[in-house]
Design a protein around this motif. Structure first.
Motif, PDB file in Angstrom:
ATOM      1  N   LEU A  18       0.825  -1.215   0.000  1.00 48.63           N
ATOM      2  CA  LEU A  18       0.000   0.000   0.000  1.00 48.63           C
ATOM      3  C   LEU A  18       0.854   1.257   0.000  1.00 48.63           C
ATOM      4  CD1 LEU A  18      -2.890  -0.722   2.530  1.00 48.63           C
ATOM      5  CD2 LEU A  18      -2.770  -1.175   0.077  1.00 48.63           C
ATOM      6  N   TYR A  19       0.284   2.318  -0.536  1.00 48.44           N
ATOM      7  CA  TYR A  19       0.813   3.670  -0.350  1.00 48.44           C
ATOM      8  C   TYR A  19      -0.373   4.607  -0.516  1.00 48.44           C
ATOM      9  CZ  TYR A  19       0.920   3.658  -5.506  1.00 48.44           C
ATOM     10  OH  TYR A  19       0.569   3.547  -6.832  1.00 48.44           O
ATOM     11  N   ALA A  20      -0.257   5.814   0.016  1.00 54.14           N
ATOM     12  CA  ALA A  20      -1.360   6.762  -0.103  1.00 54.14           C
ATOM     13  C   ALA A  20      -1.576   7.066  -1.583  1.00 54.14           C
ATOM     14  CB  ALA A  20      -1.043   8.035   0.673  1.00 54.14           C
ATOM     15  N   GLY A  21      -2.812   6.967  -2.021  1.00 55.66           N
ATOM     16  CA  GLY A  21      -3.127   7.227  -3.420  1.00 55.66           C
ATOM     17  C   GLY A  21      -3.211   5.961  -4.262  1.00 55.66           C
ATOM     18  N   TYR A  22      -2.817   4.850  -3.673  1.00 52.37           N
ATOM     19  CA  TYR A  22      -2.860   3.576  -4.416  1.00 52.37           C
ATOM     20  C   TYR A  22      -4.305   3.129  -4.597  1.00 52.37           C
ATOM     21  CZ  TYR A  22      -2.416  -1.461  -5.277  1.00 52.37           C
ATOM     22  OH  TYR A  22      -2.522  -2.725  -5.798  1.00 52.37           O
ATOM     23  N   GLU A  23      -4.612   2.693  -5.788  1.00 55.00           N
ATOM     24  CA  GLU A  23      -5.957   2.196  -6.044  1.00 55.00           C
ATOM     25  C   GLU A  23      -5.941   0.672  -5.996  1.00 55.00           C
ATOM     26  OE1 GLU A  23      -7.883   3.748  -9.489  1.00 55.00           O
ATOM     27  OE2 GLU A  23      -9.716   2.603  -9.104  1.00 55.00           O
ATOM     28  N   VAL A  24      -6.668   0.115  -5.042  1.00 58.38           N
ATOM     29  CA  VAL A  24      -6.738  -1.349  -4.918  1.00 58.38           C
ATOM     30  C   VAL A  24      -7.630  -1.868  -6.043  1.00 58.38           C
ATOM     31  CG1 VAL A  24      -7.482  -3.270  -3.457  1.00 58.38           C
ATOM     32  CG2 VAL A  24      -6.443  -1.227  -2.422  1.00 58.38           C
ATOM     33  N   PRO A  25      -7.061  -2.643  -6.959  1.00 57.36           N
ATOM     34  CA  PRO A  25      -7.882  -3.122  -8.067  1.00 57.36           C
ATOM     35  C   PRO A  25      -8.826  -4.237  -7.598  1.00 57.36           C
ATOM     36  CG  PRO A  25      -5.633  -3.945  -8.296  1.00 57.36           C
ATOM     37  CD  PRO A  25      -5.679  -3.119  -7.041  1.00 57.36           C
ATOM     38  N   PRO A  26      -9.955  -4.373  -8.253  1.00 51.47           N
ATOM     39  CA  PRO A  26     -10.956  -5.351  -7.794  1.00 51.47           C
ATOM     40  C   PRO A  26     -10.727  -6.776  -8.300  1.00 51.47           C
ATOM     41  CG  PRO A  26     -11.827  -4.087  -9.629  1.00 51.47           C
ATOM     42  CD  PRO A  26     -10.444  -3.566  -9.374  1.00 51.47           C
ATOM     43  N   TYR A  27      -9.651  -6.993  -9.016  1.00 52.12           N
ATOM     44  CA  TYR A  27      -9.514  -8.266  -9.736  1.00 52.12           C
ATOM     45  C   TYR A  27      -8.845  -9.387  -8.951  1.00 52.12           C
ATOM     46  CZ  TYR A  27     -10.152  -4.822 -13.423  1.00 52.12           C
ATOM     47  OH  TYR A  27     -10.617  -3.789 -14.173  1.00 52.12           O
ATOM     48  N   TYR A  28      -8.159  -9.065  -7.876  1.00 48.71           N
ATOM     49  CA  TYR A  28      -7.323 -10.074  -7.245  1.00 48.71           C
ATOM     50  C   TYR A  28      -7.726 -10.320  -5.804  1.00 48.71           C
ATOM     51  CZ  TYR A  28      -4.955  -8.453 -11.401  1.00 48.71           C
ATOM     52  OH  TYR A  28      -4.690  -8.076 -12.695  1.00 48.71           O
ATOM     53  N   ASP A  29      -6.873 -11.052  -5.068  1.00 53.40           N
ATOM     54  CA  ASP A  29      -7.272 -11.371  -3.693  1.00 53.40           C
ATOM     55  C   ASP A  29      -7.236 -10.110  -2.830  1.00 53.40           C
ATOM     56  OD1 ASP A  29      -4.781 -10.862  -2.626  1.00 53.40           O
ATOM     57  OD2 ASP A  29      -4.184 -12.957  -2.535  1.00 53.40           O
ATOM     58  N   SER A  30      -7.784 -10.240  -1.628  1.00 55.75           N
ATOM     59  CA  SER A  30      -8.051  -9.035  -0.840  1.00 55.75           C
ATOM     60  C   SER A  30      -6.923  -8.671   0.126  1.00 55.75           C
ATOM     61  CB  SER A  30      -9.348  -9.230  -0.058  1.00 55.75           C
ATOM     62  OG  SER A  30      -9.217 -10.363   0.782  1.00 55.75           O
ATOM     63  N   LEU A  31      -5.817  -9.403   0.087  1.00 55.16           N
ATOM     64  CA  LEU A  31      -4.736  -9.129   1.037  1.00 55.16           C
ATOM     65  C   LEU A  31      -4.069  -7.782   0.745  1.00 55.16           C
ATOM     66  CD1 LEU A  31      -3.086 -10.390   3.416  1.00 55.16           C
ATOM     67  CD2 LEU A  31      -1.456 -11.172   1.691  1.00 55.16           C
ATOM     68  N   LEU A  32      -4.075  -6.902   1.755  1.00 55.35           N
ATOM     69  CA  LEU A  32      -3.459  -5.585   1.602  1.00 55.35           C
ATOM     70  C   LEU A  32      -2.091  -5.535   2.262  1.00 55.35           C
ATOM     71  CD1 LEU A  32      -6.484  -3.291   2.548  1.00 55.35           C
ATOM     72  CD2 LEU A  32      -5.689  -3.876   0.248  1.00 55.35           C
ATOM     73  N   GLY A  33      -1.892  -6.434   3.205  1.00 55.05           N
ATOM     74  CA  GLY A  33      -0.618  -6.403   3.898  1.00 55.05           C
ATOM     75  C   GLY A  33      -0.668  -7.280   5.131  1.00 55.05           C
ATOM     76  N   LYS A  34       0.476  -7.405   5.764  1.00 53.37           N
ATOM     77  CA  LYS A  34       0.601  -8.227   6.949  1.00 53.37           C
ATOM     78  C   LYS A  34       1.315  -7.428   8.016  1.00 53.37           C
ATOM     79  CE  LYS A  34       2.927 -11.375   4.881  1.00 53.37           C
ATOM     80  NZ  LYS A  34       3.556 -12.055   3.710  1.00 53.37           N
ATOM     81  N   LEU A  35       0.650  -7.280   9.132  1.00 57.81           N
ATOM     82  CA  LEU A  35       1.269  -6.588  10.263  1.00 57.81           C
ATOM     83  C   LEU A  35       1.841  -7.669  11.186  1.00 57.81           C
ATOM     84  CD1 LEU A  35       1.937  -4.256  12.106  1.00 57.81           C
ATOM     85  CD2 LEU A  35      -0.459  -4.117  12.770  1.00 57.81           C
ATOM     86  N   VAL A  36       3.153  -7.649  11.328  1.00 56.82           N
ATOM     87  CA  VAL A  36       3.828  -8.692  12.085  1.00 56.82           C
ATOM     88  C   VAL A  36       4.522  -8.050  13.278  1.00 56.82           C
ATOM     89  CG1 VAL A  36       5.353 -10.693  11.869  1.00 56.82           C
ATOM     90  CG2 VAL A  36       4.336  -9.695   9.817  1.00 56.82           C
TER      91      VAL A  36
END
Lengths: 221, 456
Positions: free
Chosen positions: B372-390
């Protein structure tokens, strides 16, 4: 005012001249301009002066090859990627074939540029605010190596869907087709060059302005 | 070592692989579909190449497009990440036929472990306990009924080619079984192109515990401990942690030891994960092997300090592992929260759109793997994972404290995320006691789970 006030005979003569321009001179000039990489070509013939000019904003063949992103570095990397994204989106929407006649197209050219008599700016191919209404671009249908079709050279007339080259994908050719009726212009890639999906390959100069293009006959409309 | 690696994936894992390549000093090329032109991986990459339209079938899942991209960019290896082509033995084979290296198990190894049923038999033969199940694929209704009678109800009907819990169905009686076989067959056929089904004993209240293994070409294998992935929603992992609170130190050591011995004996190569179900008595049953890097691999990296993706690349390049079991030190406790573009209030439906603000949390022991980054457009075509907070802490309690603080710092605006489920989980008593089972969320329903936590 304007064309309605002119004598019928005068208009007929103009149209005859325009017809001959459309059939002979203009296609040759378009092809020449497309192939040469020149910014502007001007030809004088009797009372007529024909000048074709490229827009100044960089529709010269983009030199980016697959892999050129490697030249980006550091903090500057982000902004160029964004702008190349915009440019890349444009290449994905080839201008479709128009349905207006050749005559109309040349008339459009005429008012916009052909009859230029002074130094007033003329931008017949101006695409600074969007697509170029006089040019379509054949884009790559696949990732692979590009080969132009034998016999298809700058100046060749093509119709929509005509094969103009091929992309070799693991030894299997995928056809590159003309996106519109027109005249083959400059090639943006070398034969044998690696290309990515959607990459601009060859300009096709339209013989007719597409529907919806700005009509210079009625400014402000 | 490779000269140049093609990263044939997207999202956070493409960024993760890129970082591993950088750490190894290997050049990398990122592939992207037209929908991912502005992705972080493309922005960070030395080189990127568009391979197709947004439809994954014509881009990330297209074998010719991916391999052609590797060839035209002069790559000598392909990293498939997870999902997409990562466990496709045909793809691995075609990669090799073009003179390139597939970063993962060699094709013949992938082939050996391709069928879950055959893998259970193979590794069962090398000493791993497996869940009582049907003897091979079920032939017809009658065969299924006989086998279910022998195993004892309830039983789980499972597609051989399935994954991620898709196409599975639990039945409690002969009548239910009889009614479900046809449906399961057609579902499996539609989802996986293969309608082979088998039966397994249904175990109630199980934990999901998996063992991370790494094996080099020379048969040197070590395990990197286990991970507990019991927090799931409809068989999809949501939060993972290690060590597992379900097993004693001795039981953990035994599980991991038996897992590594079995896979080395069976000829496994490269990184892999063996998944087990652990029942209420602490007995464990092998269920399947994942022949790839997994989403939750950072949990293990936090505990061991070993870069799993770099290790994966080194092994594929033919390098010896370079460390032994005695060199592996597991320290502290780690948690991973999967941040997904999912609407908890609306049955976790996927969301898409522009991320207006994004702030990754920081501080000691905090790691955010995200594209992710500010302004990034999450496309609707793929899986929903945005990131992992570890997060990492000296023990489970301090890891959970850090997880709460880090979750509070995380800002993802403009798009709906599943962050509420993590907030709720980190306040849930069953979870805090380390007693969560895979049905924790599904038993009450995720919405009710979140609502209950909010009332506390």
């Amino acid at each position: 005012m304007g064309t309605d006030d002119r004598e019928a005979a005068e208009r007929l003569a103009d149209h005859a001249a325009i017809d001959s321009l459309a059939d002979q001179l203009i296609p040759a000039l378009i092809a020449k301009l497309g192939a040469s990489g020149l910014g502007e070509i001007e030809v004088r013939e009797g009372d007529w002066k024909v000048r074709l000019r490229r827009p100044a904003d960089g529709t010269t063949p983009p030199s980016r090859k697959v892999g050129d992103r490697g030249t980006r570095s550091g903090a500057g990397a982000v902004a160029p990627a964004a702008s190349s994204g915009t440019a890349a989106r444009q290449q994905l929407t080839p201008v479709g074939p128009g349905r207006q006649s050749v005559l109309e197209a040349v008339e459009a050219l005429a008012v916009g540029a052909v009859f230029e008599t002074d130094g007033a700016p003329s931008t017949p191919f101006d695409s600074s605010h969007g697509r170029d209404p006089f040019r379509a671009i054949a884009t790559s249908p696949a990732v692979g190596f590009y080969t132009p079709r034998t016999g298809v050279v700058p100046g060749s007339r093509v119709r929509t869907g005509d094969p103009i080259g091929a992309i070799d994908v693991l030894g299997v050719p995928t056809e590159v087709v003309a996106p519109a009726d027109g005249i083959v212009g400059a090639s943006l890639v070398e034969p044998g060059e690696a290309v990515e999906y959607g990459q601009e390959l060859v300009w096709v100069e339209l013989l007719s302005a597409p529907a919806g293009a700005a009509d210079p006959m009625t400014p402000g409309s | 070592m490779f000269q140049k690696v093609l990263i044939a994936n997207r999202g956070e894992i493409a960024v993760r692989i890129l970082r591993a390549c950088r750490a190894l000093g290997v050049e990398a090329v990122v592939v992207y579909s037209q929908a991912d032109r502005d992705s972080l991986a493309v922005r960070l990459a030395d080189e990127a190449i568009c391979i197709g339209p947004p439809d994954a079938k014509r881009s990330y899942l297209s074998v010719p497009a991916v391999i052609s991209a590797a060839i035209v960019t002069g790559c000598d290896a392909i990293h498939p990440g997870y999902g997409f082509l990562s466990e496709d033995e045909t793809f691995a084979e075609v990669v090799r036929a073009h003179g390139l290296t597939f970063i993962g198990p060699p094709p013949q190894v992938l082939d050996r472990f391709a069928s879950k049923e055959a893998t259970r038999r193979l590794l069962g033969g090398y000493g791993l306990p497996t869940i009582p199940g049907s003897n091979g694929m079920i032939r017809d209704e009658l065969h299924a009924l006989e086998e279910a009678e022998r195993i004892g109800y309830p039983v789980l009907i499972k597609p051989s080619a399935g994954g991620g819990g898709k196409g599975m169905r639990m039945v409690r009686s002969a009548r239910e079984l009889d009614a479900s076989i046809k449906v399961c067959r057609s579902e499996a056929k539609a989802a996986f192109g293969d309608d082979s089904l088998y039966l397994e004993k249904w175990l109630d209240d199980t934990r999901h515990v998996e063992v991370q293994v790494v094996v080099d070409r020379f048969g040197n294998g070590v395990h990197l401990g286990e991970r507990d992935c019991s927090v799931q929603r409809r068989h999809q992992k949501i939060l993972e942690e290690a060590p597992t609170p379900a097993l004693s130190v001795a039981a953990r050591a035994e599980l991991a030891d038996r897992a590594i011995r079995a896979v080395v004996s069976a000829g496994y190569e490269n990184v892999g994960t063996l998944e087990f179900l652990v029942d209420r008595d602490g007995d464990f049953y092998f269920i399947e092997i994942n022949c790839r890097i997994q989403v939750e691999h950072p949990v293990t990296e936090m505990l061991t300090g070993i870069d799993l993706v770099a290790t994966q690349i080194r092994i594929a390049a033919g390098e010896p592992l370079g460390f032994s079991q005695a060199d592996v030190e597991v320290r502290g406790h780690a948690l991973e929260m999967r941040i997904n573009a999912e609407d908890v209030d609306h049955d976790f439906r996927p969301s898409a759109g522009v991320v207006e603000r994004y702030l990754a949390p920081g501080g000691p022991g905090v790691r955010m793997d995200s594209h992710l980054y500010a302004g990034y457009e999450v496309p609707p075509y793929y899986d929903s994972l945005l990131g992992k907070l570890v997060v990492w802490g000296r023990d489970r309690g301090s890891a959970i404290d850090r997880a709460r603080a880090a979750l509070d710092e995380l800002v993802v605006d403009g798009i709906v995320t599943n962050i509420p489920i993590h907030r709720a989980m980190l306040r849930n008593e069953v979870f805090l006691d380390g007693k969560m089972t895979t049905n924790l969320l599904d038993r009450v329903g995720s919405a009710a789970f979140v609502a209950a936590a909010e009332r506390r």
